[in-house]
Design a protein around this motif. Structure first.
Motif, PDB file in Angstrom:
ATOM      1  N   THR A   1      71.410  27.534  58.215  1.00 18.19           N
ATOM      2  CA  THR A   1      70.650  28.138  59.316  1.00 18.19           C
ATOM      3  C   THR A   1      69.795  27.104  60.052  1.00 18.19           C
ATOM      4  OG1 THR A   1      68.852  28.687  57.829  1.00 18.19           O
ATOM      5  CG2 THR A   1      70.547  30.368  58.133  1.00 18.19           C
TER       6      THR A   1
ATOM      7  N   CYS B   1      74.081  40.464  62.228  1.00 19.90           N
ATOM      8  CA  CYS B   1      73.287  39.609  61.343  1.00 19.90           C
ATOM      9  C   CYS B   1      71.979  39.143  61.973  1.00 19.90           C
ATOM     10  CB  CYS B   1      74.099  38.402  60.886  1.00 19.90           C
ATOM     11  SG  CYS B   1      73.157  37.422  59.691  1.00 19.90           S
ATOM     12  N   ASN B   2      70.886  39.498  61.254  1.00 18.20           N
ATOM     13  CA  ASN B   2      69.549  39.010  61.606  1.00 18.20           C
ATOM     14  C   ASN B   2      68.818  38.607  60.327  1.00 18.20           C
ATOM     15  OD1 ASN B   2      69.297  39.502  64.563  1.00 18.20           O
ATOM     16  ND2 ASN B   2      69.888  41.547  63.920  1.00 18.20           N
ATOM     17  N   ILE B   3      69.558  38.079  59.387  1.00 19.68           N
ATOM     18  CA  ILE B   3      68.989  37.836  58.061  1.00 19.68           C
ATOM     19  C   ILE B   3      68.048  36.631  58.017  1.00 19.68           C
ATOM     20  CG2 ILE B   3      70.866  36.397  57.095  1.00 19.68           C
ATOM     21  CD1 ILE B   3      69.322  39.326  55.210  1.00 19.68           C
ATOM     22  N   CYS B   4      68.186  35.720  58.987  1.00 14.27           N
ATOM     23  CA  CYS B   4      67.281  34.556  58.997  1.00 14.27           C
ATOM     24  C   CYS B   4      66.488  34.531  60.301  1.00 14.27           C
ATOM     25  CB  CYS B   4      68.080  33.256  58.796  1.00 14.27           C
ATOM     26  SG  CYS B   4      68.689  32.513  60.314  1.00 14.27           S
TER      27      CYS B   4
ATOM     28  N   CYS C   1      70.196  36.026  65.328  1.00 12.82           N
ATOM     29  CA  CYS C   1      71.328  35.903  66.260  1.00 12.82           C
ATOM     30  C   CYS C   1      71.908  37.246  66.698  1.00 12.82           C
ATOM     31  CB  CYS C   1      72.482  35.150  65.613  1.00 12.82           C
ATOM     32  SG  CYS C   1      72.102  33.498  65.137  1.00 12.82           S
TER      33      CYS C   1
HETATM   34  S1  SF4 Z   1      71.904  31.894  61.863  1.00 10.07           S
HETATM   35 FE1  SF4 Z   1      70.795  33.449  60.704  1.00 10.07          FE
HETATM   36  S2  SF4 Z   1      70.746  35.293  61.974  1.00 10.07           S
HETATM   37 FE2  SF4 Z   1      72.292  33.863  62.821  1.00 10.07          FE
HETATM   38  S3  SF4 Z   1      74.230  34.560  61.933  1.00 10.07           S
HETATM   39 FE3  SF4 Z   1      73.442  32.922  60.605  1.00 10.07          FE
HETATM   40  S4  SF4 Z   1      72.196  33.969  59.046  1.00 10.07           S
HETATM   41 FE4  SF4 Z   1      72.572  35.429  60.688  1.00 10.07          FE
END
Ligand code: SF4
Length: 302
Positions: free
Chosen positions: A66, A5-8, A12
């Motif tokens: 987030t 996950c790198n959606i935001c 991370c």
């Molecule tokens: S904080 Fe953002 S990048 Fe990290 S796991 Fe949650 S949605 Fe994904």
């Protein structure tokens, strides 16, 4: 190959099937409350008049977040993760239930960390009412591109102009830069504000909560909106700040905003000739405007 996950903008790179990232969300959508919400801006919730009763906005509050705002009004669900896990079929079913109850729109509150699952649910069932992306503004432009065909209205925060403030109060130093790029992308996705019978059908409303002792930062945000999006932009200027959660740890935030601080920002908008502005009275600075997340959501099955 796992989907990390790198959606935001936290990026991370988390394997949400087996662990969690900063937001604490797994790959299962978690929802804390579903309700017809009457206290959003009038073009979203609808306005009660003598002739008509507002239908309300079909709000789905997602658990986890987030950001980590020290003054969060919904800390038990954003940081505490309170809620119930649902699959994408059940989420699609909730869209249907809210539509059948007469909701003006589907209001996805704090949706970013479940972007992929929400898209999947909208592929299962696309309601015939607008979809509202109700976000903290902490978004990547790539994510906003991804939801282009699914979202009608962006109800988006612009919280801070100064990265020192976003770092101190929300643990997100990169908030101002990513918020600016994402807001411009949202405007590209929905370039026009379209209304029918007083309800927004497409467009964007930028929300800003004035923080005590930081009206100068608010003014910089209004200047940025004016310079980059123009003074026809819909702005919702909120006075409802209440010192809650960890805000009491910061002396300057451990108080309500003063009427003069709020007035300073309103006057600046008047000077810049903004005329699509929603303002709040000081009676909004009460916790009654925070939904009760302990109340049973018995009208909706999920
Ligand atoms: S904080 Fe953002 S990048 Fe990290 S796991 Fe949650 S949605 Fe994904």
């Amino acid at each position: 190959m796992k989907n990390l996950c790198n959606i935001c903008p936290r990026n991370c790179n988390a394997d949400r099937e087996n662990s969690v990232g900063f937001c604490k969300g797994t790959n299962k959508v978690k929802i804390s409350k579903v309700m017809l919400h009457y206290y959003e801006e009038p073009p979203i919730s609808g306005e009660d008049t003598n002739a008509t009763k507002a239908n309300g906005s079909g709000a789905i509050f997602f658990s986890n977040c987030t950001l980590k705002c020290c003054y969060c009004q919904n800390a038990e669900i954003s940081a505490g993760g309170k809620g119930k896990e649902v699959d994408t079929k059940s989420l699609a079913n909730l869209f249907k239930q809210l539509e059948e109850k007469g909701a003006n729109n589907i209001n996805l509150v704090t949706p970013t960390h479940y972007t992929h699952e929400i898209i999947e649910a909208l592929e299962i069932y696309r309601p015939n009412i607008p979809i509202v992306w109700n976000t903290s503004g902490y978004e990547k432009p790539e994510t906003i591109k991804l939801i282009k065909d699914y979202v009608d209205i962006y109800l988006t925060d612009f919280k801070y102009f100064d990265k020192e403030l976003s770092k101190k109060y929300s643990l997100a130093e990169n908030y101002p830069e990513t918020c600016k790029s994402a807001t411009l992308e949202m405007r590209k996705n929905q370039p026009e504000d379209i209304f029918e019978n007083g309800l927004m059908k497409k467009g964007m409303i930028i929300r800003h909560l004035v923080l005590p002792t930081h009206s100068g930062d608010s003014i910089k945000i209004m200047d940025w909106i004016n310079e980059n999006l123009g003074n026809k932009t819909y702005v919702s200027l909120m006075s409802q700040y209440v010192p809650m959660a960890r805000a009491t740890e910061f002396e300057e935030l451990n108080q309500k905003i003063k009427p003069l601080e709020y007035k300073r920002v309103v006057n600046h908008l008047i000077q810049l000739e903004f005329n699509n502005v929603f303002t709040q009275g000081f009676e909004s600075a009460e916790t009654i405007y925070t939904p009760d997340f302990n109340e049973e959501t018995d009208d909706f099955d999920f």
